[in-house]
Design a protein around this motif. Structure first.
Motif, short mmCIF file in Angstrom:
data_model
loop_
_atom_site.label_atom_id
_atom_site.label_comp_id
_atom_site.label_asym_id
_atom_site.label_seq_id
_atom_site.Cartn_x
_atom_site.Cartn_y
_atom_site.Cartn_z
N ARG A 1 -24.17 45.32 56.49
CA ARG A 1 -25.15 46.15 57.20
C ARG A 1 -26.46 46.22 56.42
O ARG A 1 -27.55 46.14 57.00
CB ARG A 1 -24.57 47.55 57.40
CG ARG A 1 -25.53 48.52 58.10
CD ARG A 1 -24.80 49.78 58.53
NE ARG A 1 -24.08 50.38 57.44
CZ ARG A 1 -24.65 51.15 56.49
NH1 ARG A 1 -25.95 51.37 56.51
NH2 ARG A 1 -23.92 51.68 55.53
N ARG A 2 -26.34 46.35 55.09
CA ARG A 2 -27.56 46.40 54.28
C ARG A 2 -28.33 45.09 54.33
O ARG A 2 -29.56 45.08 54.36
CB ARG A 2 -27.19 46.73 52.82
CG ARG A 2 -26.76 48.18 52.62
CD ARG A 2 -26.29 48.42 51.21
NE ARG A 2 -25.95 49.82 50.99
CZ ARG A 2 -25.33 50.28 49.90
NH1 ARG A 2 -24.99 49.43 48.94
NH2 ARG A 2 -25.06 51.56 49.77
N VAL A 3 -27.59 43.98 54.34
CA VAL A 3 -28.25 42.67 54.44
C VAL A 3 -28.97 42.55 55.77
O VAL A 3 -30.11 42.08 55.84
CB VAL A 3 -27.22 41.54 54.26
CG1 VAL A 3 -27.84 40.19 54.64
CG2 VAL A 3 -26.73 41.48 52.81
N ARG A 4 -28.32 42.98 56.86
CA ARG A 4 -28.97 42.91 58.18
C ARG A 4 -30.23 43.77 58.22
O ARG A 4 -31.26 43.37 58.78
CB ARG A 4 -27.99 43.36 59.27
CG ARG A 4 -26.86 42.38 59.56
CD ARG A 4 -26.18 42.76 60.88
NE ARG A 4 -24.97 41.98 61.07
CZ ARG A 4 -23.76 42.41 60.77
NH1 ARG A 4 -23.59 43.64 60.26
NH2 ARG A 4 -22.70 41.65 60.98
N ASP A 5 -30.13 44.98 57.66
CA ASP A 5 -31.29 45.87 57.63
C ASP A 5 -32.43 45.24 56.83
O ASP A 5 -33.61 45.32 57.23
CB ASP A 5 -30.92 47.22 57.03
CG ASP A 5 -29.97 48.02 57.92
OD1 ASP A 5 -29.84 47.67 59.11
OD2 ASP A 5 -29.34 48.99 57.41
N ARG A 6 -32.09 44.64 55.70
CA ARG A 6 -33.11 44.01 54.87
C ARG A 6 -33.74 42.82 55.59
O ARG A 6 -34.96 42.62 55.52
CB ARG A 6 -32.48 43.56 53.55
CG ARG A 6 -33.42 42.88 52.57
CD ARG A 6 -34.46 43.83 52.04
NE ARG A 6 -35.31 43.19 51.04
CZ ARG A 6 -36.43 43.69 50.57
NH1 ARG A 6 -36.85 44.88 51.01
NH2 ARG A 6 -37.15 43.06 49.67
N ILE A 7 -32.93 42.05 56.29
CA ILE A 7 -33.46 40.91 57.06
C ILE A 7 -34.44 41.39 58.12
O ILE A 7 -35.52 40.82 58.29
CB ILE A 7 -32.30 40.11 57.70
CG1 ILE A 7 -31.54 39.30 56.64
CG2 ILE A 7 -32.82 39.17 58.79
CD1 ILE A 7 -30.29 38.61 57.16
N ALA A 8 -34.07 42.45 58.83
CA ALA A 8 -34.96 42.98 59.88
C ALA A 8 -36.28 43.44 59.29
O ALA A 8 -37.36 43.17 59.86
CB ALA A 8 -34.27 44.14 60.59
N MET A 9 -36.24 44.11 58.12
CA MET A 9 -37.46 44.58 57.49
C MET A 9 -38.33 43.40 57.02
O MET A 9 -39.55 43.40 57.21
CB MET A 9 -37.12 45.47 56.30
CG MET A 9 -38.34 46.11 55.63
SD MET A 9 -37.90 47.02 54.15
CE MET A 9 -37.53 45.67 53.04
N LEU A 10 -37.68 42.39 56.42
CA LEU A 10 -38.44 41.22 55.95
C LEU A 10 -39.07 40.47 57.10
O LEU A 10 -40.20 39.97 57.00
CB LEU A 10 -37.52 40.30 55.14
CG LEU A 10 -37.07 40.81 53.77
CD1 LEU A 10 -36.03 39.87 53.17
CD2 LEU A 10 -38.24 40.94 52.82
N GLU A 11 -38.34 40.35 58.22
CA GLU A 11 -38.89 39.65 59.38
C GLU A 11 -40.15 40.34 59.89
O GLU A 11 -41.11 39.69 60.30
CB GLU A 11 -37.84 39.54 60.47
CG GLU A 11 -36.77 38.48 60.18
CD GLU A 11 -35.74 38.37 61.27
OE1 GLU A 11 -35.51 39.38 61.99
OE2 GLU A 11 -35.13 37.28 61.41
N LYS A 12 -40.14 41.69 59.89
CA LYS A 12 -41.34 42.42 60.32
C LYS A 12 -42.51 42.15 59.38
O LYS A 12 -43.64 41.93 59.82
CB LYS A 12 -41.04 43.92 60.36
CG LYS A 12 -40.12 44.34 61.50
CD LYS A 12 -39.90 45.85 61.48
CE LYS A 12 -38.96 46.27 62.61
NZ LYS A 12 -38.69 47.74 62.58
#
Length: 535
Positions: A322-333
């Motif tokens: 879940r933390r990896v997914r959240d980090r990916i979403a933030m980096l993509e933004k």
């Protein structure tokens, strides 16, 4: 042991310590015996295990390949077999072997020519004899062997400071020469990441093993080599599945990575700008996410549901995912925001009606060196793969005071990970607005035609195939004139694109290229005016 083995019809063995005391007793079948799995991590790299294996053979065999493999993998002091007489059960000849230090290979740069492996013979055999005639001073022998092992390892570590020590592995179902070329490129990548290459292995198989890629015999060979050479790392010239990484790591007890992961590591080393670092981290996390796999016995998995799946909530693994997914979403933004800023800068350049030229090509082809020579810049350029990650734009004045924008872009490579292409999409969008692509090629590379094809495939996949292209053969100072002519004819025949030969380190060789660039963007060319302006 011989009498008991004869009476039971089974192989019987013992493991003796250096005091001659029995530490383990094993009973097998008529054809084989299984030794305890101690795990190689418990043994010092400069020592053997301190145990000798002595067991019986009932069928008249000498030392078998299984015996020798156990000797190497368990790092035993000695492997001895006793031939048992079939009639009376009395002991016959004793055959013994021990490991030997690898003075010839314990260092860097010892891979086999063309990636083809030689026979590995890390054993030395003692003269067979009946038990009453065994007179080897084993204590002195093992002491001298361990002293030699320590000396070799100390010499190797002194010579190979700083980098991890790796064995490269290629597995193919196709042509061995093609895989050898791919492995040679993997070696360049590894060296760019400051990895010390100890050895290379190539295996051709009719079918790839879904769990280990390699066959069992070749995997044993890999284990023995890694132990003898003191490898820290095994790099596979393929993209490994999460299951394959887990199985291979457990089998070798070493760090196992694949080609995409190595490329990602190089990108992480090279990234300098904030945007570059964000893009590399995004690519690494996207690569990591599917490899965070939930185990089959995860009874506390919230995702599983049903009986046995309720209770304490998320497991640590699910929390990590879940933390990896959240980090990916933030980096993509963040990458998207930087992409919008880059797009605004491109709009301003377009409004000024400045033609845009982009340097594209295989990694280490000389794009940054060419940019420096054309614009009198000092962009970082080094003979390393992916020396340039952060795109650079410079103004270049062509004849008759015509200005253009010239972009230096990240180099391409065959089998470039999809996660990298996705993460670097904002950077690669710089190419989309180009009026001309200068495809820089390392003409001295023996795989030059394959590299051109790889770059063409990537530009086509990115939908840049419709942009006019000029192929520039760089590093031609390393080739004979006849080789250059042959190569130019071949490239023109294959691609239909214009082609010109240069050497980016020799400014005078750029005149024909500048002329062709001027023609390509619809300008009259005056070489004298161009060089006078540049000065």
């Amino acid at each position: 042991m011989s009498e008991l083995s004869h009476e039971t019809g089974r192989q019987i063995g013992v493991l003796l310590n250096r005091k001659g005391q029995v530490e383990y007793v094993m009973v097998g079948t008529a054809k084989q015996i299984e030794l305890p799995d101690f795990g190689r991590a418990r043994v010092s790299e400069d020592r053997f295990r301190g145990l000798r294996c002595v067991h019986t053979h009932l069928l008249g065999e000498k030392l078998t390949q299984d015996d020798l493999t156990d000797l190497a993998l368990l790092r035993l002091d000695l492997m001895s077999i006793i031939q048992v007489d079939r009639k009376d059960g009395l002991p016959g000849l004793v055959y013994s072997a021990h490991l030997v230090p690898d003075a010839g290979r314990n260092g860097a740069g010892n891979e086999q020519p063309h990636g083809l492996e030689a026979e590995v013979t890390p054993y030395e055999y003692l003269e067979p004899a009946i038990p009453a005639h065994l007179d080897t001073d084993f204590a002195a022998l093992i002491e001298s062997l361990e002293d030699e092992m320590a000396r070799i390892r100390l010499t190797a570590k002194t010579r190979n400071t700083g980098g991890e020590r790796a064995i490269l592995v290629g597995v193919t179902t196709g042509d061995m020469d093609d895989e050898a070329e791919s492995l040679a490129e993997l070696k360049e990548l590894a060296e760019s990441a400051d990895v010390v290459i100890l050895d290379t292995i190539i295996q051709r198989r009719p079918k790839i093993d879904p769990k280990t890629l390699l066959g069992k015999g070749k995997l044993d060979d890999l284990l023995i080599r890694s132990m003898r050479l003191g490898a820290d790392l095994i790099i596979f010239d393929a993209e490994l599945s999460p299951t394959q990484v887990r199985v291979l790591s457990e089998a070798t007890e070493l760090k196992v990575i694949d080609r995409p992961q190595l490329i990602l590591d190089i990108f992480a080393q090279r990234a300098q700008s904030r945007e570059g670092k964000l893009q590399v981290e995004l690519a690494q996390l996207k690569y990591l996410l599917p490899r965070l796999v939930i185990g089959q016995n995860s009874a506390f998995s919230r995702l599983a549901g049903g009986i046995g799946g309720r209770g304490p909530g998320e497991t640590k693994l699910e929390t990590d995912r879940r933390r990896v997914r959240d980090r990916i979403a933030m980096l993509e933004k963040q990458v998207d925001n930087l992409g919008h800023q880059r797009q605004e800068r491109r709009k301003k350049r377009v409004e000024k009606h400045l033609p845009i030229i982009s340097l594209v090509g295989y990694t280490n082809a000389g794009k940054s060196t060419l940019l420096n020579q054309l614009t009198q810049s000092t962009v970082y350029a080094e003979k390393k793969m992916f020396a340039t990650l952060d795109p650079t734009s410079r103004r270049l004045r062509l004849p008759y005071d015509q200005e253009v924008i010239i972009n230096d872009t990240v180099g391409f490579i065959r089998d470039l990970p999809d996660t990298l292409l996705t993460a670097f999409r904002a950077t690669l969008e710089e190419i989309a607005d180009s009026d001309l692509l200068i495809h820089v090629v390392d003409a001295s590379n023996p795989r030059v035609l394959q590299q051109i094809a790889s770059v063409d495939k990537i530009t086509s996949d990115l939908h840049f195939g419709d942009i006019p292209q000029l192929i520039v053969l760089n590093k031609t100072d390393l080739l004979a004139a006849s080789e250059i002519e042959t190569l130019m004819r071949q490239i023109t025949l294959d691609s239909g694109a214009q082609c010109v030969a240069i050497s980016a380190i020799k400014r005078e060789s750029l005149r024909p290229m500048v002329e062709m660039v001027g023609e390509a963007i619809g300008q009259e060319t005056s070489l004298d005016a161009h060089f006078a302006t540049a000065q």
